[in-house]
Design a protein around this motif. Structure first.
Motif, PDB file in Angstrom:
ATOM      1  N   GLN A 192     -11.785 -26.215  13.154  1.00 35.30           N
ATOM      2  CA  GLN A 192     -12.411 -25.091  12.438  1.00 35.30           C
ATOM      3  C   GLN A 192     -12.209 -25.323  10.937  1.00 35.30           C
ATOM      4  O   GLN A 192     -11.070 -25.531  10.511  1.00 35.30           O
ATOM      5  CB  GLN A 192     -11.726 -23.760  12.802  1.00 35.30           C
ATOM      6  N   PRO A 193     -13.268 -25.272  10.153  1.00 33.66           N
ATOM      7  CA  PRO A 193     -13.107 -25.517   8.713  1.00 33.66           C
ATOM      8  C   PRO A 193     -12.149 -24.529   8.048  1.00 33.66           C
ATOM      9  O   PRO A 193     -11.520 -24.851   7.044  1.00 33.66           O
ATOM     10  CB  PRO A 193     -14.523 -25.349   8.159  1.00 33.66           C
ATOM     11  N   ASP A 194     -12.025 -23.309   8.626  1.00 29.92           N
ATOM     12  CA  ASP A 194     -11.138 -22.309   8.006  1.00 29.92           C
ATOM     13  C   ASP A 194      -9.771 -22.219   8.711  1.00 29.92           C
ATOM     14  O   ASP A 194      -9.075 -21.219   8.595  1.00 29.92           O
ATOM     15  CB  ASP A 194     -11.810 -20.940   7.971  1.00 29.92           C
ATOM     16  N   CYS A 195      -9.408 -23.243   9.437  1.00 24.19           N
ATOM     17  CA  CYS A 195      -8.094 -23.268  10.101  1.00 24.19           C
ATOM     18  C   CYS A 195      -7.017 -23.151   9.009  1.00 24.19           C
ATOM     19  O   CYS A 195      -7.055 -23.872   8.013  1.00 24.19           O
ATOM     20  CB  CYS A 195      -7.938 -24.582  10.863  1.00 24.19           C
ATOM     21  N   PRO A 196      -6.048 -22.213   9.148  1.00 23.87           N
ATOM     22  CA  PRO A 196      -5.003 -22.110   8.115  1.00 23.87           C
ATOM     23  C   PRO A 196      -4.218 -23.428   8.018  1.00 23.87           C
ATOM     24  O   PRO A 196      -3.846 -23.999   9.045  1.00 23.87           O
ATOM     25  CB  PRO A 196      -4.102 -20.977   8.619  1.00 23.87           C
ATOM     26  N   SER A 197      -3.975 -23.888   6.800  1.00 23.47           N
ATOM     27  CA  SER A 197      -3.348 -25.202   6.608  1.00 23.47           C
ATOM     28  C   SER A 197      -2.013 -25.326   7.322  1.00 23.47           C
ATOM     29  O   SER A 197      -1.680 -26.365   7.884  1.00 23.47           O
ATOM     30  CB  SER A 197      -3.126 -25.482   5.130  1.00 23.47           C
ATOM     31  N   GLN A 198      -1.231 -24.231   7.290  1.00 21.41           N
ATOM     32  CA  GLN A 198       0.090 -24.269   7.920  1.00 21.41           C
ATOM     33  C   GLN A 198      -0.033 -24.541   9.425  1.00 21.41           C
ATOM     34  O   GLN A 198       0.668 -25.391   9.964  1.00 21.41           O
ATOM     35  CB  GLN A 198       0.793 -22.918   7.684  1.00 21.41           C
ATOM     36  N   ASP A 199      -0.965 -23.840  10.079  1.00 21.93           N
ATOM     37  CA  ASP A 199      -1.207 -24.054  11.512  1.00 21.93           C
ATOM     38  C   ASP A 199      -1.738 -25.463  11.752  1.00 21.93           C
ATOM     39  O   ASP A 199      -1.330 -26.141  12.692  1.00 21.93           O
ATOM     40  CB  ASP A 199      -2.241 -23.052  12.050  1.00 21.93           C
ATOM     41  N   ALA A 200      -2.674 -25.881  10.880  1.00 18.90           N
ATOM     42  CA  ALA A 200      -3.280 -27.205  11.048  1.00 18.90           C
ATOM     43  C   ALA A 200      -2.206 -28.279  11.000  1.00 18.90           C
ATOM     44  O   ALA A 200      -2.212 -29.229  11.784  1.00 18.90           O
ATOM     45  CB  ALA A 200      -4.322 -27.444   9.961  1.00 18.90           C
ATOM     46  N   SER A 201      -1.266 -28.093  10.084  1.00 18.43           N
ATOM     47  CA  SER A 201      -0.186 -29.059   9.935  1.00 18.43           C
ATOM     48  C   SER A 201       0.619 -29.154  11.235  1.00 18.43           C
ATOM     49  O   SER A 201       0.886 -30.249  11.739  1.00 18.43           O
ATOM     50  CB  SER A 201       0.696 -28.607   8.766  1.00 18.43           C
ATOM     51  N   SER A 202       0.989 -27.992  11.788  1.00 21.62           N
ATOM     52  CA  SER A 202       1.741 -27.989  13.052  1.00 21.62           C
ATOM     53  C   SER A 202       0.911 -28.553  14.202  1.00 21.62           C
ATOM     54  O   SER A 202       1.410 -29.301  15.035  1.00 21.62           O
ATOM     55  CB  SER A 202       2.164 -26.571  13.416  1.00 21.62           C
ATOM     56  N   MET A 203      -0.371 -28.169  14.238  1.00 18.51           N
ATOM     57  CA  MET A 203      -1.233 -28.639  15.333  1.00 18.51           C
ATOM     58  C   MET A 203      -1.398 -30.154  15.306  1.00 18.51           C
ATOM     59  O   MET A 203      -1.468 -30.798  16.347  1.00 18.51           O
ATOM     60  CB  MET A 203      -2.605 -27.985  15.245  1.00 18.51           C
ATOM     61  N   MET A 204      -1.445 -30.728  14.101  1.00 23.22           N
ATOM     62  CA  MET A 204      -1.568 -32.191  14.022  1.00 23.22           C
ATOM     63  C   MET A 204      -0.322 -32.860  14.591  1.00 23.22           C
ATOM     64  O   MET A 204      -0.405 -33.913  15.218  1.00 23.22           O
ATOM     65  CB  MET A 204      -1.848 -32.637  12.592  1.00 23.22           C
ATOM     66  N   LEU A 205       0.837 -32.225  14.390  1.00 22.25           N
ATOM     67  CA  LEU A 205       2.070 -32.777  14.964  1.00 22.25           C
ATOM     68  C   LEU A 205       2.045 -32.690  16.494  1.00 22.25           C
ATOM     69  O   LEU A 205       2.506 -33.593  17.185  1.00 22.25           O
ATOM     70  CB  LEU A 205       3.306 -32.063  14.406  1.00 22.25           C
ATOM     71  N   CYS A 206       1.475 -31.573  17.016  1.00 21.62           N
ATOM     72  CA  CYS A 206       1.345 -31.423  18.475  1.00 21.62           C
ATOM     73  C   CYS A 206       0.425 -32.501  19.039  1.00 21.62           C
ATOM     74  O   CYS A 206       0.730 -33.126  20.055  1.00 21.62           O
ATOM     75  CB  CYS A 206       0.758 -30.065  18.830  1.00 21.62           C
ATOM     76  N   LEU A 207      -0.705 -32.690  18.363  1.00 18.87           N
ATOM     77  CA  LEU A 207      -1.659 -33.691  18.837  1.00 18.87           C
ATOM     78  C   LEU A 207      -1.068 -35.095  18.736  1.00 18.87           C
ATOM     79  O   LEU A 207      -1.227 -35.916  19.629  1.00 18.87           O
ATOM     80  CB  LEU A 207      -2.967 -33.605  18.048  1.00 18.87           C
ATOM     81  N   ALA A 208      -0.364 -35.330  17.629  1.00 18.41           N
ATOM     82  CA  ALA A 208       0.278 -36.641  17.451  1.00 18.41           C
ATOM     83  C   ALA A 208       1.244 -36.904  18.602  1.00 18.41           C
ATOM     84  O   ALA A 208       1.315 -38.005  19.135  1.00 18.41           O
ATOM     85  CB  ALA A 208       1.008 -36.705  16.120  1.00 18.41           C
ATOM     86  N   ALA A 209       1.981 -35.851  19.022  1.00 18.87           N
ATOM     87  CA  ALA A 209       2.952 -36.018  20.107  1.00 18.87           C
ATOM     88  C   ALA A 209       2.262 -36.294  21.435  1.00 18.87           C
ATOM     89  O   ALA A 209       2.770 -37.058  22.251  1.00 18.87           O
ATOM     90  CB  ALA A 209       3.827 -34.775  20.224  1.00 18.87           C
ATOM     91  N   SER A 210       1.101 -35.666  21.653  1.00 21.04           N
ATOM     92  CA  SER A 210       0.425 -35.878  22.936  1.00 21.04           C
ATOM     93  C   SER A 210      -0.327 -37.211  22.947  1.00 21.04           C
ATOM     94  O   SER A 210      -0.434 -37.852  23.996  1.00 21.04           O
ATOM     95  CB  SER A 210      -0.509 -34.711  23.265  1.00 21.04           C
ATOM     96  N   GLY A 211      -0.812 -37.641  21.790  1.00 18.53           N
ATOM     97  CA  GLY A 211      -1.416 -38.972  21.658  1.00 18.53           C
ATOM     98  C   GLY A 211      -2.650 -39.200  22.515  1.00 18.53           C
ATOM     99  O   GLY A 211      -3.251 -38.252  23.013  1.00 18.53           O
ATOM    100  N   GLY A 212      -3.047 -40.454  22.666  1.00 17.21           N
ATOM    101  CA  GLY A 212      -4.215 -40.802  23.490  1.00 17.21           C
ATOM    102  C   GLY A 212      -5.461 -41.047  22.646  1.00 17.21           C
ATOM    103  O   GLY A 212      -5.504 -40.720  21.460  1.00 17.21           O
ATOM    104  N   ASP A 213      -6.463 -41.603  23.293  1.00 20.36           N
ATOM    105  CA  ASP A 213      -7.693 -42.045  22.602  1.00 20.36           C
ATOM    106  C   ASP A 213      -8.397 -40.929  21.848  1.00 20.36           C
ATOM    107  O   ASP A 213      -8.910 -41.120  20.749  1.00 20.36           O
ATOM    108  CB  ASP A 213      -8.687 -42.625  23.617  1.00 20.36           C
ATOM    109  N   ARG A 214      -8.453 -39.755  22.473  1.00 23.99           N
ATOM    110  CA  ARG A 214      -9.170 -38.638  21.856  1.00 23.99           C
ATOM    111  C   ARG A 214      -8.510 -38.224  20.529  1.00 23.99           C
ATOM    112  O   ARG A 214      -9.195 -37.940  19.552  1.00 23.99           O
ATOM    113  CB  ARG A 214      -9.212 -37.480  22.866  1.00 23.99           C
TER     114      ARG A 214
END
Ligand code: ZN
Ligand code: ZN
Ligand code: ZN
Length: 365
Positions: free
Chosen positions: A110-132
């Motif tokens: 979402q273009p309006d995703c709050p930066s603080q949440d986005a930062s945490s979410m990227m860490l979650c995604l990084a932890a789950s990993g995978g091609d997507r």
């Protein structure tokens, strides 16, 4: 200040009871000894009380204990966390299902995703990993969304917090080994691995401190086959200067012989005493007989780990190989407290198996 002795190891401490080192060790052992039924019960409790993970108490400890000391699937934890919009710690999402992963991705994009949440979410995604996740991160690197302007670093650096990244050609690369061993303070030692051994007649030209082999590993031992090191690797370091220099580089050959690549002299004062050096040289640590879960280092007990995923004190730091300039792979971490009392911080060791180079840097709180 009144003085007490630790009720386990008799070390002098400032309070009555058990020292921090002994209590972390006992905590680790209690997690390691959990039966399958007890594990399932703990897992259910974590799922039911997932909000409490943010309190850094029982639920957080249990989650970390399970993650570090048991290779069990934590997909249900990720699901419970997502339902409650909990994004910290990112490792909650280590085993996230595709459905959970897609939900976080859609929130993140979402273009309006709050930066603080986005930062945490990227860490979650990084932890789950995978091609997507690789695909999403690569896209965000190329075409940043508005919220990225509030973050200091791009998605590729977030990936490194989970020990993967992109090489210079833009391909995803794993920066750690899935195999992990530890050197624990029990048993009679093991000829395949020693830490903190003094180097005879070898003194630092900068501060005068006696040099040590921070690790001596026999690459011919089957347990170390994943490291691609032939011969006996003895990694030299000045235990004093390495805490102050940026990164120390070492080159090794096919037989494991190491040479320290010289740093510019900075005239350091030596703070490591003769007693500290003796303690290191005599410290008996035993390499585990079998490999451990790859997150072993994140369990909270300070032990030397070889391979696996590093637990960083500060931000993740993967230095570039001095030869090929690609990021090096995490090799081992040596918390100094495992070698002598009163020591702080951890020495992180990385290597480039292709160029046979090693980089080492120190972090502390
Ligand atoms: Zn103690
Ligand atoms: Zn030195
Ligand atoms: Zn290289």
């Amino acid at each position: 200040m009144s003085r007490y002795q630790c009720e386990r190891c008799q070390m002098e401490i400032g309070f009555q009871g058990v020292c921090w080192k002994c209590s972390s060790r006992e905590k680790r052992e209690s997690y390691e000894q959990l039966t399958t039924d007890q594990l399932q019960l703990k897992l259910q409790t974590i799922i039911e009380r997932i909000e409490e993970v943010e309190k850094w108490k029982e639920i957080y400890d249990d989650f970390n204990g399970l993650l570090a000391y048991h290779d069990i699937n934590l997909a249900e934890v990720a699901e419970a966390a997502l339902q409650k919009n909990i994004y910290y710690p990112g490792t909650l999402y280590r085993d996230a299902t595709k459905v959970v992963q897609e939900e976080i991705i859609s929130r993140l994009l979402q273009p309006d995703c709050p930066s603080q949440d986005a930062s945490s979410m990227m860490l979650c995604l990084a932890a789950s990993g995978g091609d997507r996740v690789v695909e999403v991160f690569a896209q965000l690197e190329k075409e940043p969304l508005p919220w990225q302007s509030n973050l200091y670093v791009g998605p590729a650096i977030y990936a490194q917090e989970s020990s993967w990244g992109f090489n210079r050609s833009g391909q995803a690369v794993q920066l750690h080994y899935d195999t992990c061993f530890a050197m624990l303070p029990d048993g009679d030692g093991d000829a395949a691995a020693a830490a903190g051994r003094l180097r005879q007649d070898d003194y630092c030209s900068d501060c005068g401190c006696q040099m040590i082999d921070i690790l001596r590993l026999d690459g011919r031992d089957d347990r170390f086959s994943f490291l691609n090191v032939t011969g006996v690797l003895a990694i030299p370091v000045c235990p004093n200067c390495c805490m102050m220099h940026e990164t120390n580089y070492v080159r090794y050959d096919a037989y494991g012989n190491c040479t320290l690549m010289k740093q510019e002299s900075s005239g350091e004062k030596n703070y490591v005493s003769a007693a500290d050096l003796q303690a290191m040289d005599q410290m008996k640590l035993t390499l585990t007989a079998t490999s451990l879960p790859k997150y072993y280092a994140c369990g909270g007990d300070e032990v030397i780990t070889i391979g696996g995923v590093p637990e960083w004190i500060q931000d993740a730091q993967f230095d570039s190989c001095p030869d090929c300039e690609e990021r090096m792979t995490f090799f081992a971490a040596v918390p100094w407290s495992t070698l002598y009392d009163s020591a702080e911080g951890t020495l992180y060791i990385e290597h480039c198996p292709n160029c046979r180079t090693i980089g080492m840097h120190h972090q502390q709180t």
